[in-house]
Motif scaffolding. Structure first.
Motif, PDB file in Angstrom:
ATOM      1  N   GLU A  28       0.807  -1.215   0.000  1.00 42.42           N
ATOM      2  CA  GLU A  28       0.000   0.000   0.000  1.00 42.42           C
ATOM      3  C   GLU A  28       0.845   1.273   0.000  1.00 42.42           C
ATOM      4  OE1 GLU A  28      -3.248  -0.238  -0.395  1.00 42.42           O
ATOM      5  OE2 GLU A  28      -2.960  -2.410  -0.425  1.00 42.42           O
ATOM      6  N   MET A  74       3.035   0.757  -5.068  1.00 41.72           N
ATOM      7  CA  MET A  74       2.066   1.576  -5.799  1.00 41.72           C
ATOM      8  C   MET A  74       2.774   2.766  -6.422  1.00 41.72           C
ATOM      9  SD  MET A  74      -1.251   1.642  -3.269  1.00 41.72           S
ATOM     10  CE  MET A  74      -2.019   2.908  -4.316  1.00 41.72           C
ATOM     11  N   LYS A  98      -0.732  -0.764  -9.601  1.00 41.54           N
ATOM     12  CA  LYS A  98      -2.082  -0.243  -9.757  1.00 41.54           C
ATOM     13  C   LYS A  98      -2.300   0.450 -11.105  1.00 41.54           C
ATOM     14  CE  LYS A  98      -3.178  -1.380  -5.469  1.00 41.54           C
ATOM     15  NZ  LYS A  98      -4.111  -2.459  -5.142  1.00 41.54           N
ATOM     16  N   ASN A 145      -3.979   1.176 -14.713  1.00 37.67           N
ATOM     17  CA  ASN A 145      -5.268   1.000 -15.377  1.00 37.67           C
ATOM     18  C   ASN A 145      -5.073   1.255 -16.864  1.00 37.67           C
ATOM     19  OD1 ASN A 145      -5.128   3.801 -15.720  1.00 37.67           O
ATOM     20  ND2 ASN A 145      -6.434   4.207 -13.945  1.00 37.67           N
ATOM     21  N   LYS A 200       0.719  -8.319  -9.929  1.00 40.09           N
ATOM     22  CA  LYS A 200      -0.221  -7.559  -9.104  1.00 40.09           C
ATOM     23  C   LYS A 200      -0.149  -6.071  -9.457  1.00 40.09           C
ATOM     24  CE  LYS A 200      -0.682 -10.419  -4.965  1.00 40.09           C
ATOM     25  NZ  LYS A 200      -0.651 -10.422  -3.488  1.00 40.09           N
ATOM     26  N   ASP A 223      -4.880  -3.171 -12.624  1.00 38.73           N
ATOM     27  CA  ASP A 223      -6.224  -3.155 -12.044  1.00 38.73           C
ATOM     28  C   ASP A 223      -7.323  -2.884 -13.069  1.00 38.73           C
ATOM     29  OD1 ASP A 223      -5.413  -3.798  -9.561  1.00 38.73           O
ATOM     30  OD2 ASP A 223      -5.682  -1.833  -8.655  1.00 38.73           O
TER      31      ASP A 223
END
Length: 730
Positions: free
Chosen positions: A549, A571, A599, A601, A621, A624
């Motif tokens: 995070e 991130m 993260k 997109n 990971k 998203d």
């Protein structure tokens, strides 16, 4: 550390000035001579100014974390030092640029005249800002710093642990008591207890002292510290021995006589806690009569002080083992519970705390006491643990950090730079002596001293760091020389977590080709970017955040054109992604990109499509978005694409002309992916496809059993691929 940065810069300025005579000796244009004289004068002025403040910075480092004015001053000086270094690097590069023919060289010389004038004005401006900073801070005033030194507070220097709270000291306690009270032979006997900061030296000795002092006629416990004054030390001893003196008017000679006379014919014991130098004893020993029975205990971090011990009366304390660490933690964290045991639901998080302390009693006790004031709830303890990782917790810093940072702050500049260099190695990494010495020499921390070679000087530094308990010997060769060693985990974490100055130190390693750093917090990013951008020869870089995070704010980072591999775990803010990749035209050698927890997109991923020379792309990971679209001409040289754990990904579209060199494609843990990638038939170079953890719908389509047209159609889309592996998980 600002002091280390300034020290290295002084050496670089000296090297630049050494070129002055040779430069004037060359054939120069009239304008060149004038411009260069002015520039060399500015370099000399700046060097003198930095030399004047170097001693001040050595002391100021100790107070920058507790005094805001001093902290701001040190930060300002460090920033100006980097500006000076940039100017000197540009000057050195241009001065040594000898490429080209006669005409080309003449053009450069004329062009460089402007550069010399510009750099001289720049250094003049920086020097003015240095002087302005001085006027805001009392100019190089050492009196306040000198008066404080490494003193301990009464709470730190002399606190007796309760009998029931002591853990893991039984053997050393019995041994020490035997040395002290085992005989009544006249004369002075010295026992020493030594080891790294926070390992429990004072706790052991203070407990033994409390136990045996009643067997002596006179007893005293005095903390020495590194900044001791001899007359003050004598006065403290006199006070402990209850000798009546006029402290304000008595001379040193009279103090020595008073102590000597008072101890005649008596049995006495004296503990000297926190001794840093052997000369403490050589200055004091005349005050103690040899015809009396005197017993002394010294605690120290220095092996050379430990060697003062009589015969074999020296104890080297090691960190606590796992069992004793757990015992001590439970006694502190659950001191008000009847059985002083950890509840089962807290044991996992409790073990994480204990592991973080690496066997250091002071750290275990501080964390245990902190947790004893919290509700015994997992979520609350977990919150404390996250704070601990951030800064070893504010409350722990007040105790453990004061103790452990002293070892680092006391080092001379070159030693400090060598030690801080060791912090770039992973925890518990065993470094080879010869390799480490070459690292130090390459980084410019070692200079010849007298008839000694740089290798001999560097080995002397290594031995001193070992003797100060800052580095730990893993293995010695047959002649007793260090073969390999490692950093104490807690010492390394303290030196890094206590201050982001280490990042600036790392920035001095300008010739690094591979750099990796982990546990990065958001607040570290600005300093980290500054440090990395000084590494102009980087080929491979890895940056991992403290957790999934944590946001890596890398928007100011500009990587050199030499970079070929980037790994980012954490991130990424939208600004970081766009600005980092906006320099893609400069990243012509970048062939491998590994992104985790980023993260991405649909919009932010589009920034990556400009990396035309990329050969391998790993998204772990990191995605998203619902759709992953590869536009025509994107990634023309990409041979491997891996997408793992994309929870929202439903569709992959590959336009004709995209991924024209792709050989291997991995898709794993994409539970919403319902079709094989649209346009996969265009990938004529694809040889290996692996799909794992897809949606039930895609699983049914790709199952071999049955002969529905739908299934055959999906199979046909990938029929050209030589090797297909479908892991069908229900």
């Amino acid at each position: 550390m600002a002091e280390g940065v300034v020290g290295s810069l002084i050496g670089k300025l000296g090297a630049a000035l050494a070129k002055e005579a040779a430069t004037y000796g060359a054939s120069l244009l009239c304008q060149e001579v004038s411009a260069l004289k002015r520039l060399f004068a500015q370099i000399r002025d700046v060097k003198d100014e930095l030399e004047s403040m170097e001693a001040f910075l050595h002391g100021a480092e100790r107070f920058k974390d507790i005094d805001e004015t001093t902290g701001n001053y040190v930060k300002k000086i460090r920033g100006l030092a980097f500006e000076i270094e940039d100017a000197v690097d540009e000057f050195t590069y241009k001065l040594e640029d000898k490429h080209g023919g006669f005409t080309g060289k003449m053009r450069k010389r004329i062009k460089h005249v402007k550069a010399w004038r510009r750099l001289a004005l720049r250094l003049q401006d920086i020097k003015q800002r240095l002087e302005n900073a001085d006027r805001r801070k009392v100019r190089y005033d050492l009196s306040v710093i000198g008066s404080s030194g490494h003193s301990k507070s009464p709470e730190q220097s002399f606190q007796f642990a309760r009998e029931e709270d002591l853990v893991g000291i039984e053997i050393n306690k019995e041994l020490l008591m035997q040395w002290l009270a085992g005989d009544s032979e006249q004369g002075c006997k010295i026992a020493t207890v030594w080891g790294m900061g926070g390992v429990g030296k004072t706790t052991l000795v203070s407990h033994v002292y409390k136990t045996v002092k009643l067997d002596f006629d006179v007893s005293g416990f005095v903390t020495v510290t590194n900044s001791y004054q001899f007359d003050d030390l004598l006065k403290k001893i006199s006070t402990e021995f209850e000798i009546p003196i006029d402290a304000d008017n008595i001379a040193v000679g009279s103090l020595v006589e008073s102590i000597h006379h008072h101890l005649q014919g008596k049995r006495y014991i004296l503990v000297l806690d926190d001794v840093w130098q052997p000369d403490v004893w050589f200055k004091l020993r005349n005050a103690f009569p040899t015809e009396s029975t005197g017993r002394f205990i010294f605690t120290t971090r220095m092996q050379e002080v430990a060697l003062l011990a009589t015969k074999k009366c020296a104890i080297e304390l090691a960190p606590l083992d796992a069992h004793c660490s757990w015992q001590l933690f439970c006694k502190e964290a659950f001191w008000n519970a009847d059985n002083k045991t950890c509840p089962e639901e807290l044991q996992d998080i409790a073990l994480m705390f204990v592991d973080k302390c690496a066997g250091l009693p002071i750290a275990i006790a501080c964390i245990g006491r902190l947790l004893s004031c919290k509700h015994p709830i997992y979520s609350e303890w977990e919150h404390v643990y996250k704070d601990l990782e951030l800064q070893l917790t504010n409350n722990v810093i007040l105790d453990a950090d004061i103790v452990l940072k002293v070892s680092l702050e006391d080092l001379q500049r070159n030693l400090k730079n060598c030690f801080l260099h060791c912090t770039i190695f992973p925890e518990s990494y065993a470094f080879n002596r010869k390799r480490l010495i070459r690292h130090w020499i390459a980084a410019g921390y070692i200079q010849e001293v007298g008839s000694k070679t740089v290798e001999e000087v560097a080995e002397g530094y290594l031995n001193e760091l070992v003797n100060r308990s800052l580095l730990q010997v893993v293995e010695r060769n047959l002649s007793g020389r260090v073969r390999s060693g490692s950093g104490h985990t807690s010492e390394t974490e303290i030196s890094i977590c206590a201050s982001t100055e280490v990042l600036h130190h790392i920035g001095c390693l300008t010739k690094l080709r591979t750099f990796a750093i982990g546990k990065v917090r958001t607040e570290h990013c600005a300093d980290l970017c500054d440090a990395i951008m000084r590494m102009t020869h980087l080929v491979r870089i890895t940056i991992n955040s403290a957790d999934e995070e944590e946001v890596l704010q890398l928007e100011t980072l500009r990587l050199p054109s030499t970079i070929s591999k980037i790994e980012l775990g954490g991130m990424l803010s939208k600004e970081s992604i766009s600005r980092l990749i906006s320099t893609s035209s400069n990243l012509v050698n970048l062939t491998e990109l590994n992104l985790g927890f980023s993260k991405f997109n649909e919009d932010s991923f589009a920034c990556l499509l400009n990396l035309h020379n990329l050969v391998e792309l790993y998204l772990s990971k990191a995605y998203d978005g619902r759709e992953l679209i590869f536009h025509a001409t994107s990634f023309p040289k990409l041979k491997l694409l891996s997408v793992w754990d994309a929870p929202n990904l439903r569709k992959i579209a590959i336009q004709q002309g995209a991924l024209q060199s792709l050989v291997r494609l991995f898709l794993a843990d994409c539970p919403e992916l319902r079709d094989v990638p649209d346009g996969i038939k265009h990938l004529r170079t694809l040889e290996y496809l692996r799909i794992k953890g897809c949606s039930d719908e895609l699983r049914r389509k790709l199952e071999i059993k049955g002969k529905s047209n739908t299934r055959n159609e999906d199979r046909m889309k990938i029929s050209h691929v030589k090797w297909v592996e479908i892991v069908l998980e229900k």
